[in-house]
Write a protein that holds these residues in place. Sequence first.
Motif, mmCIF file in Angstrom:
data_model
loop_
_atom_site.group_PDB
_atom_site.id
_atom_site.type_symbol
_atom_site.label_atom_id
_atom_site.label_comp_id
_atom_site.label_asym_id
_atom_site.label_seq_id
_atom_site.Cartn_x
_atom_site.Cartn_y
_atom_site.Cartn_z
ATOM 1 N N SER A 65 0.687 -1.204 -0.015
ATOM 2 C CA SER A 65 -0.184 0.013 -0.138
ATOM 3 C C SER A 65 0.692 1.163 -0.099
ATOM 4 O O SER A 65 0.286 2.208 -0.484
ATOM 5 C CB SER A 65 -0.961 -0.134 1.069
ATOM 6 O OG SER A 65 -1.965 -0.849 1.109
ATOM 7 N N ARG A 70 -3.209 5.443 -2.254
ATOM 8 C CA ARG A 70 -4.320 4.737 -1.485
ATOM 9 C C ARG A 70 -5.528 4.274 -2.427
ATOM 10 O O ARG A 70 -6.311 3.285 -1.582
ATOM 11 C CB ARG A 70 -4.908 5.962 -0.576
ATOM 12 C CG ARG A 70 -3.844 6.380 0.614
ATOM 13 C CD ARG A 70 -4.360 7.328 1.635
ATOM 14 N NE ARG A 70 -3.300 7.759 2.503
ATOM 15 C CZ ARG A 70 -3.591 8.532 3.255
ATOM 16 N NH1 ARG A 70 -4.923 8.890 3.427
ATOM 17 N NH2 ARG A 70 -2.647 9.169 4.192
ATOM 18 N N ASN A 73 -6.170 -0.414 -5.726
ATOM 19 C CA ASN A 73 -6.155 -1.768 -4.746
ATOM 20 C C ASN A 73 -5.824 -2.870 -5.844
ATOM 21 O O ASN A 73 -6.240 -4.286 -5.262
ATOM 22 C CB ASN A 73 -7.771 -1.973 -4.596
ATOM 23 C CG ASN A 73 -8.050 -1.227 -3.345
ATOM 24 O OD1 ASN A 73 -7.299 -0.773 -2.537
ATOM 25 N ND2 ASN A 73 -9.479 -0.866 -3.212
ATOM 26 N N TRP A 115 -4.975 -7.744 3.654
ATOM 27 C CA TRP A 115 -6.003 -6.717 3.596
ATOM 28 C C TRP A 115 -6.013 -5.755 4.804
ATOM 29 O O TRP A 115 -6.431 -4.574 4.655
ATOM 30 C CB TRP A 115 -7.580 -7.116 3.305
ATOM 31 C CG TRP A 115 -7.498 -7.738 1.844
ATOM 32 C CD1 TRP A 115 -7.512 -8.919 1.182
ATOM 33 C CD2 TRP A 115 -7.865 -6.793 0.922
ATOM 34 N NE1 TRP A 115 -7.489 -8.852 -0.038
ATOM 35 C CE2 TRP A 115 -7.703 -7.269 -0.297
ATOM 36 C CE3 TRP A 115 -8.133 -5.367 0.625
ATOM 37 C CZ2 TRP A 115 -7.977 -7.047 -1.568
ATOM 38 C CZ3 TRP A 115 -8.194 -4.936 -0.461
ATOM 39 C CH2 TRP A 115 -8.023 -5.640 -1.698
ATOM 40 N N PHE A 116 -5.855 -6.404 6.134
ATOM 41 C CA PHE A 116 -5.597 -5.461 7.396
ATOM 42 C C PHE A 116 -4.365 -4.625 6.989
ATOM 43 O O PHE A 116 -4.336 -3.428 7.618
ATOM 44 C CB PHE A 116 -5.597 -6.539 8.400
ATOM 45 C CG PHE A 116 -5.338 -5.612 9.809
ATOM 46 C CD1 PHE A 116 -6.143 -4.952 10.491
ATOM 47 C CD2 PHE A 116 -3.712 -5.860 10.443
ATOM 48 C CE1 PHE A 116 -6.148 -4.290 11.553
ATOM 49 C CE2 PHE A 116 -3.910 -4.931 11.524
ATOM 50 C CZ PHE A 116 -4.901 -4.197 11.991
ATOM 51 N N ARG A 118 -3.356 -3.474 4.245
ATOM 52 C CA ARG A 118 -3.890 -2.332 3.376
ATOM 53 C C ARG A 118 -4.483 -1.151 4.118
ATOM 54 O O ARG A 118 -4.436 -0.012 3.939
ATOM 55 C CB ARG A 118 -4.635 -3.029 2.191
ATOM 56 C CG ARG A 118 -4.857 -1.990 1.068
ATOM 57 C CD ARG A 118 -6.447 -1.769 1.320
ATOM 58 N NE ARG A 118 -6.932 -0.937 0.051
ATOM 59 C CZ ARG A 118 -7.352 0.491 0.283
ATOM 60 N NH1 ARG A 118 -7.044 0.849 1.816
ATOM 61 N NH2 ARG A 118 -7.392 1.345 -0.294
ATOM 62 N N TYR A 119 -5.528 -1.879 4.893
ATOM 63 C CA TYR A 119 -6.274 -0.735 5.733
ATOM 64 C C TYR A 119 -5.411 0.069 6.756
ATOM 65 O O TYR A 119 -5.690 1.318 6.690
ATOM 66 C CB TYR A 119 -7.234 -1.589 6.563
ATOM 67 C CG TYR A 119 -8.087 -0.892 7.740
ATOM 68 C CD1 TYR A 119 -9.103 0.267 7.152
ATOM 69 C CD2 TYR A 119 -7.833 -0.554 9.027
ATOM 70 C CE1 TYR A 119 -9.796 0.780 8.095
ATOM 71 C CE2 TYR A 119 -8.489 0.076 9.787
ATOM 72 C CZ TYR A 119 -9.462 0.684 9.276
ATOM 73 O OH TYR A 119 -10.368 1.569 10.332
ATOM 74 N N SER A 120 -4.497 -0.633 7.275
ATOM 75 C CA SER A 120 -3.726 -0.065 8.363
ATOM 76 C C SER A 120 -2.739 0.940 7.597
ATOM 77 O O SER A 120 -2.303 2.169 8.238
ATOM 78 C CB SER A 120 -2.891 -0.812 9.243
ATOM 79 O OG SER A 120 -1.977 -1.619 8.305
ATOM 80 N N SER A 122 -3.483 2.794 5.067
ATOM 81 C CA SER A 122 -4.373 3.621 4.738
ATOM 82 C C SER A 122 -4.603 4.857 5.689
ATOM 83 O O SER A 122 -4.998 6.086 5.536
ATOM 84 C CB SER A 122 -5.659 3.269 3.931
ATOM 85 O OG SER A 122 -6.548 2.716 4.964
ATOM 86 N N LYS A 123 -4.582 4.326 6.884
ATOM 87 C CA LYS A 123 -4.779 5.312 8.059
ATOM 88 C C LYS A 123 -3.453 5.725 8.749
ATOM 89 O O LYS A 123 -3.396 6.382 9.410
ATOM 90 C CB LYS A 123 -5.562 4.499 9.217
ATOM 91 C CG LYS A 123 -6.886 3.698 9.006
ATOM 92 C CD LYS A 123 -7.673 4.912 8.725
ATOM 93 C CE LYS A 123 -9.099 4.561 8.446
ATOM 94 N NZ LYS A 123 -10.098 5.817 8.291
#
Length: 129
Positions: A65, A70, A73, A115-116, A118-120, A122-123
């Motif tokens: 990521s 961002r 995907n 995917w976690f 990727r989420y982290s 983005s944050k």
Amino acid sequence: MKSRTRILLAVLATLVGGFSLVLYNTLSRDIIFSGLNFCSSSDIELIMAGLSTFASATIAGFITSLIVVRDNNWPHFLISLFIVAKMSFIIIHLQSSGPVWFEAALQLSLLGGLWFGRYSASKFPLAPV
């Protein structure tokens, strides 16, 4: 950002993310927890190996990521497709060292960790916009 640059970054992120996933997963399952077997390993070893598999996928998803912007995907989708193909191949063709649900759970741990990550990312406050 130009379309060619975006495609180049997506390809680069897919390659780097895939190789880092393989590297970290090999490091955690084959070197740190060598000889992991559902029948002969203790419960603590199985739990720690599962958590290390999740952590290696999280790191790979995070790195992937950070390479792309961002909203892209595609690298995560391609790496997820590789994980699903690997899981299908293991379940259908190979004799595993444990039950099928154990191998499937390890592969689902890779998917969830990717995917976690990727989420982290983005944050993450220093991630590219």
